[in-house]
Structure formats: C-alpha cells, structure tokens
Design a protein around this motif. Structure first.
Motif, short mmCIF file in Angstrom:
data_model
loop_
_atom_site.label_atom_id
_atom_site.label_comp_id
_atom_site.label_asym_id
_atom_site.label_seq_id
_atom_site.Cartn_x
_atom_site.Cartn_y
_atom_site.Cartn_z
N GLY A 132 -2.54 43.41 -11.45
CA GLY A 132 -3.11 42.08 -11.69
C GLY A 132 -2.71 41.08 -10.64
N ALA A 133 -1.46 41.16 -10.16
CA ALA A 133 -0.99 40.23 -9.13
C ALA A 133 -1.72 40.45 -7.81
CB ALA A 133 0.52 40.39 -8.93
N ILE A 134 -2.04 41.70 -7.50
CA ILE A 134 -2.75 42.00 -6.25
C ILE A 134 -4.16 41.41 -6.28
CG2 ILE A 134 -3.78 43.87 -4.90
CD1 ILE A 134 -1.29 45.54 -5.60
N VAL A 135 -4.87 41.63 -7.38
CA VAL A 135 -6.22 41.09 -7.49
C VAL A 135 -6.18 39.56 -7.51
CG1 VAL A 135 -8.29 40.99 -8.94
CG2 VAL A 135 -7.07 43.16 -8.66
N TRP A 136 -5.22 39.00 -8.24
CA TRP A 136 -5.05 37.55 -8.29
C TRP A 136 -4.78 37.00 -6.89
CZ3 TRP A 136 -1.35 33.85 -7.26
CH2 TRP A 136 -1.47 32.62 -7.91
N SER A 137 -3.96 37.72 -6.13
CA SER A 137 -3.64 37.32 -4.76
C SER A 137 -4.89 37.27 -3.89
CB SER A 137 -2.62 38.30 -4.17
OG SER A 137 -2.49 38.11 -2.77
N MET A 138 -5.69 38.33 -3.94
CA MET A 138 -6.89 38.37 -3.09
C MET A 138 -7.90 37.32 -3.51
SD MET A 138 -6.01 40.54 -0.90
CE MET A 138 -7.54 40.44 0.02
N LEU A 139 -8.01 37.06 -4.80
CA LEU A 139 -8.91 36.01 -5.28
C LEU A 139 -8.56 34.67 -4.65
CD1 LEU A 139 -10.93 34.59 -7.21
CD2 LEU A 139 -9.13 34.65 -8.97
N HIS A 140 -7.28 34.33 -4.64
CA HIS A 140 -6.88 33.03 -4.10
C HIS A 140 -6.94 33.01 -2.57
CE1 HIS A 140 -5.75 30.71 -7.67
NE2 HIS A 140 -5.57 31.90 -8.22
N CYS A 141 -6.75 34.15 -1.92
CA CYS A 141 -6.95 34.21 -0.47
C CYS A 141 -8.41 33.97 -0.11
CB CYS A 141 -6.50 35.57 0.07
SG CYS A 141 -4.71 35.80 0.11
N PHE A 142 -9.32 34.62 -0.85
CA PHE A 142 -10.75 34.39 -0.62
C PHE A 142 -11.11 32.94 -0.87
CE2 PHE A 142 -12.30 39.00 -1.63
CZ PHE A 142 -11.57 39.47 -0.55
N LEU A 143 -10.50 32.36 -1.91
CA LEU A 143 -10.79 30.97 -2.24
C LEU A 143 -10.33 30.04 -1.13
CD1 LEU A 143 -11.88 29.31 -4.74
CD2 LEU A 143 -9.47 28.90 -5.29
N GLN A 144 -9.12 30.27 -0.61
CA GLN A 144 -8.53 29.38 0.39
C GLN A 144 -9.09 29.58 1.79
OE1 GLN A 144 -4.27 29.94 0.14
NE2 GLN A 144 -4.24 29.53 -2.05
N GLY A 146 -12.37 31.15 2.34
CA GLY A 146 -13.78 31.48 2.27
C GLY A 146 -14.67 30.26 2.32
N PHE A 147 -15.52 30.11 1.33
CA PHE A 147 -16.56 29.09 1.38
C PHE A 147 -16.05 27.68 1.10
CE2 PHE A 147 -18.79 33.05 0.49
CZ PHE A 147 -19.77 33.02 1.46
N THR A 148 -14.99 27.55 0.32
CA THR A 148 -14.55 26.21 -0.09
C THR A 148 -13.99 25.38 1.06
OG1 THR A 148 -14.08 27.07 -2.30
CG2 THR A 148 -13.13 24.94 -1.71
N PRO A 149 -13.01 25.87 1.83
CA PRO A 149 -12.45 24.99 2.86
C PRO A 149 -13.45 24.60 3.94
CG PRO A 149 -11.66 27.25 3.13
CD PRO A 149 -12.35 27.18 1.80
N TYR A 150 -14.27 25.54 4.36
CA TYR A 150 -15.23 25.22 5.42
C TYR A 150 -16.26 24.20 4.95
CZ TYR A 150 -14.83 27.38 9.98
OH TYR A 150 -14.46 27.65 11.26
N ASP A 320 -3.35 26.16 -3.17
CA ASP A 320 -4.79 25.87 -3.17
C ASP A 320 -5.08 24.43 -2.74
OD1 ASP A 320 -5.20 28.41 -4.09
OD2 ASP A 320 -5.54 27.85 -6.17
N MET A 321 -4.47 23.49 -3.43
CA MET A 321 -4.77 22.08 -3.17
C MET A 321 -4.22 21.64 -1.82
SD MET A 321 -3.99 20.60 -6.96
CE MET A 321 -4.60 21.48 -8.40
N TYR A 322 -3.12 22.25 -1.41
CA TYR A 322 -2.62 21.95 -0.07
C TYR A 322 -3.67 22.27 0.98
CZ TYR A 322 -0.77 23.07 4.49
OH TYR A 322 -0.61 23.18 5.85
N TRP A 323 -4.33 23.42 0.85
CA TRP A 323 -5.35 23.78 1.84
C TRP A 323 -6.54 22.84 1.76
CZ3 TRP A 323 -3.86 26.03 5.84
CH2 TRP A 323 -2.92 27.07 5.82
#
Length: 547
Positions: A132-144, A146-150, A320-323
């Motif tokens: 669960g931690a691995i999938v959670w990790s990749m989810l937040h990496c994609f979020l930080q 991926g499409f949101t910051p750009y 997340d919010m820092y990025w």
C-alpha cells in the motif's frame, strides 16, 4: 535578435535585492534563529493555515487547461491568423522540458518514490515499504510531477501569451492584471509592485533549484572522487554553474537555450530508455500500470488531500502543498518565458506542448526511476533508505545506478543532464527577468547583456545563501515563503481571465473573433520554423488555418 533599447526598471530590480539583503543580514546575525522563525512561520503556520487553498486553486487550473484543450478557446492563434511558428514542436518541447520540470525530475526522480514508500504520511496507516505504501508513494509522485504543477505555469502562460501576443500588452508579468483592471493598469504603480514581487518569488525559486543542483552535483563528486561534500564545494559548484548559464544567456534564446535544451532532451530519453531496459523492466511496467490506475481513479481526492489529523505531521503541507506553492513562485515568470516560444501556435497547441507532454514525461520518468530503486530496495535487499538517512536525498539517484550495468557511464550522463538542466533553467529565467526589467521590452528582442548578468549574479548569490541557511529544508522554507502570496494573486488573475474570455465576441460557428490589434496583422518577420515530420503530422491534427 537585436537587443532591447530602453531604461532599466530599477524599482522592479531593487525589491529583490533589498528583501534578500535583509535575509542575508538576518543570517549573518543568527542563521539558526532566523531559519527557525521563518520555518515556523511558513511551514507550521502559513502552509497549515493556507495550504488547503493552494490545492483547490491548482485543481481548478488543471480543469482550465482541459477547457482550453477541448473548447473553441483552443483555436485562438497566438499573434493572429497570419502568425507563423518560430520553433518546431521538438525544439519547443525540449525548451519546455528543460526550462521547467527538468531540473526537478533529475533530483527527485528516484528519491521521492523511495522516501514516500518508506516514510508515508503517518495518518495514512501504511507500513513502511508495504504494498500500500508503494502505490501511495507513486500516486503522490505522479500528482506532484504530473499534470497539476505544470498547470500553474501553463495557465499563467496562456493568459500572458493571449494579452501580449494578441492584445499587444507589454512584455512583463503585470500584463496578467489586464483582465482584472483594464489596459491602463500596466503603467501603474500596482503593475510595478506586481512585477517586483514576481521577480522576488522567481529569484527565490530558481536560486533554490540551483541550491538543489549544487547538492546533487556534490554527490556526484563524492561518487567519482571520494571527496565529502562541504559548504565550500557547494559554493564552487554554484560559481561554475554561474559561468555556464551566463554564457548561455548571453548567447540568446536561439543559440543558447534552444541548442542546450535539444541536446539535453536527447540525453533525457537516452538515459530513460537505458534505465528502463537495463532495470527491472517488467516490474516498472507493472508498477506504472497499477499506479496510473490509482492516479486516475483517485486524482480528485488526492489533489485535495490535506490530512487534517493529529498524527499526520503536516505531511501534505510539507510535500504536496509545498510543490504547489513552489510552482506558483515560478508561474508568472515561466509563463512569460513561454510567450517567447508560443508565437504562431494555437492555444490548444500551447497547452499540448507546455502541459500535457511534459506532464506525461514526468510520470514516465518517475515510474522508471522509482520502479528501479523500489525494486532494488524491496526485492533485491539493497538498502537505499540507509543511503538517504546517511547522505541525503541528493545521493539517491546516482547511487541507484550501482544496481545497473555501465553504472559509471550512466552516472556521467546523469551529471550532464543535471548540469544542462540547471543551466537552461537559470539562463531562461535570467533572460526573462532581464526582459521584464527593461522599459519597452518585447517577446522578440533580446534584453541587454548586462541585465542578464545582473540576474545571473543574483541567482548565484542567493543560492549560496540558501545552502548556508539550511540545506534542502532551508530551500523549501524560503521557496514556500515566496510562493504562497503568488497563489492568491494567480487565482484572482485566472478568474479575471475567465470573465474576460466569456465576454469576447464569437462567430456564428462558435469560434472567437480576433482582437482588433492583430486581426489583420502580418507575421512578425522572425524566421519560420522548418517543417519536419512531427510538425506536418501535428498540423494535420490541429489545422494551420485555425482561428
């Protein structure tokens, strides 16, 4: 390109110098106390009290990017119906990648997936290193990454490109204020104040990235020469970077930034392909597929993740919010730089090249590098987490190559990517800030050399201050301090633009009428981009005659 002729805007330039000079004085008096006060103010108060708002704003910006892609707004051509593109798609994508996300992915591409898997949000109830931690990790990496910051920079870029290229507004960030206050605002004191704060925020963001890079390059020196990183080593590396990015900035957009960006893009894809094929390919593919499904299904809830729990330890505020606020610090000036390469393209093309493709690249990069280091940690028993605890995040990416063949060659390529990414990011922002610091500048002419050097020196000096202040944590604190106010400004600007566009006259087929300033305007006369295979394909998809 010829140089811009005009007076320097000392009122814009001086604010950055004064504010950072005050910080430097505080550091000299008592660096530890200053850091503790600033960190408590920013990370424990402002990020906790206002970070939730940044998450909402960033999500709205993602939605706006989609709206531009799928509605008639996307058919508007920047520069008018007769404007011709000046950069090929490949050149444009290379510039976008290397001046934006490039310097970040090389630092965090292997580090974040491992750190998040081994140190997930305590309130999530996930065991370190668990499935669960691995999938959670990749989810937040994609979020930080991926499409949101750009989206933050692209929304500002869309607004600036529209008003500068289609309304002939001045080439400065304060043109963002036009949809809120009208055309006359660009000559007001409010415009000067806005430009000054944008310059301050961007300087903090770029100098922070330069500080990150110095730490990572020092890890490379340790890997090859066995020399332990020291404060003096960081300073020497920053000075070397200073020489490189100023030489590139002085040579101009076409000769410096474009050439380096396209070279670096090749390095990016060569290294990405090598790690994918030499690493645990099947695991990478499975992890990417599973994580992508999680990202798609949980996108909205993850985007608004605030963890308001006593045991969360401010995890989303620190990551997340820092990025989000970090990218907000970049947004107006990076958006202004995008104007220089978007001429002759439609807003739909603009969003495709500046938003979708870099975001997809970031997701793939984190999948490949994250999958490689996680497989080694979880399946092969290589304790990369201990390397992080002992040597810091800056050592992880280079250490990851030790589990792959041709590791020394791969490390050299990575160090080249790191260096060129820093150079292209710093020189592009130095050029953009220099242009905004000159009266009468535009998107065509180069700003004076001395102004480019001025901002180049400012970046280097402040980067040195950052690494002295507190390493990575010090960088994150000051970048957040610079970016939080920009979030509120960018939100208001976005709402103003939506209101402005809603009132624009439209044809019977729903397409927007061009502004009177460029409806019959000829092309600006710059050399047109040559047609290659990709451009021919995209022209069929988007249509050269779009309105």
């Amino acid at each position: 390109m010829n140089e811009t002729k005009g007076k320097a805007r000392w009122s814009v330039m001086s604010v950055t110098i004064v504010l950072f000079a005050l910080m430097l004085v505080a550091i000299v008096v008592n660096a530890e106390a200053f850091y503790n006060i600033l960190n408590n103010l920013v990370m424990n108060n402002l990020m906790w009290g206002l970070g939730w708002f940044t998450s909402i704003v960033c999500l709205i910006m993602v939605v706006l990017c989609v709206v531009v892609m799928v509605t008639p707004i996307g058919k508007i051509r920047l520069g008018g119906p007769n404007a011709k593109p000046k950069f090929t798609y490949l050149q444009w994508f290379g510039i976008s990648l290397c001046t934006g996300i490039g310097a970040g992915v090389v630092f965090w591409g292997a580090a974040e997936p491992l750190l998040f898997a081994m140190e997930p949000d305590p309130s999530a109830g996930l065991a370190a290193g668990s499935n669960g931690a691995i999938v959670w990790s990749m989810l937040h990496c994609f979020l930080q990454w991926g499409f949101t910051p750009y989206a933050t920079c692209v929304v500002m870029g869309v607004i600036l490109a529209y008003f500068i290229l289609n309304k002939k507004a001045p080439f400065k960030t304060s043109s963002l204020l036009i949809p809120l206050f009208g055309d006359k605002v660009t000559n007001s004191k409010w415009a000067t104040a806005f430009d000054a704060w944008c310059a301050f925020a961007l300087t903090g963001a770029v100098a922070g990235g330069l500080g990150y890079g110095a730490m990572q390059l020092s890890a490379g020196i340790k890997a090859f020469a066995g020399i332990e990183p020291t404060m003096m080593m960081y300073i020497i590396i920053i000075l070397c970077m200073f020489v490189c990015y100023n030489l590139s900035a002085v040579s101009g957009l076409r000769n410096g930034i474009t050439m380096l960006s396209n070279l670096n893009t090749r390095f990016f894809f060569i290294l990405l392909l090598f790690v994918f094929l030499a690493g645990p390919t099947a695991y990478i593919c499975n992890l990417f597929t599973h994580s992508m499904g999680e990202y798609m299904s949980e996108f909205f809830s993850a985007s608004l993740y605030t963890a308001p729990f006593a045991d969360a330890g401010n995890w989303p505020q620190n990551w997340d919010m820092y990025w989000w606020v970090d990218w907000m610090a970049y947004a107006p000036l990076l958006g202004l730089f995008m104007v220089r390469v978007g001429y002759g393209r439609t807003l739909r093309e603009f969003v495709l090249i500046e938003w979708i493709l870099p975001a997809l690249f970031g997701i793939v990069w984190f999948s490949v590098f994250g999958g490689t280091i996680l497989h080694a940690q979880i399946y092969d028993g290589v304790d990369f987490y201990s390397i992080y605890l002992n040597d810091g995040a800056e050592a992880l990416t280079l250490a990851m190559f030790n589990v792959l063949p041709l590791s020394k060659i791969a490390k050299i390529v990575m160090l080249c990517i790191i260096t060129i990414s820093l150079v292209t990011q710093c020189d592009s922002m130095a050029v953009t800030l220099a242009g905004m610091s000159m009266e009468g500048s535009d998107d065509v002419h180069e700003p004076p050399v001395w102004l480019k050097l001025f901002w180049g020196i400012v970046f280097a000096v402040i980067a040195m201050v950052f690494v002295v202040l507190g390493g990575i944590n010090g960088v994150k604190t000051i970048k957040s301090f610079c970016g939080i106010p920009m979030c509120f400004l960018c939100f208001a600007i976005m709402l103003g633009f939506i209101k402005y566009i809603a009132k624009r006259p439209r044809k019977t087929n729903g397409e927007y009428e061009y502004e009177a300033e460029i409806a019959d305007a000829p092309d600006n006369g710059e050399p047109e981009a040559p047609l290659d295979g990709i451009d021919k394909l995209f022209r069929k998809l988007f249509g050269k005659k779009e309105a």
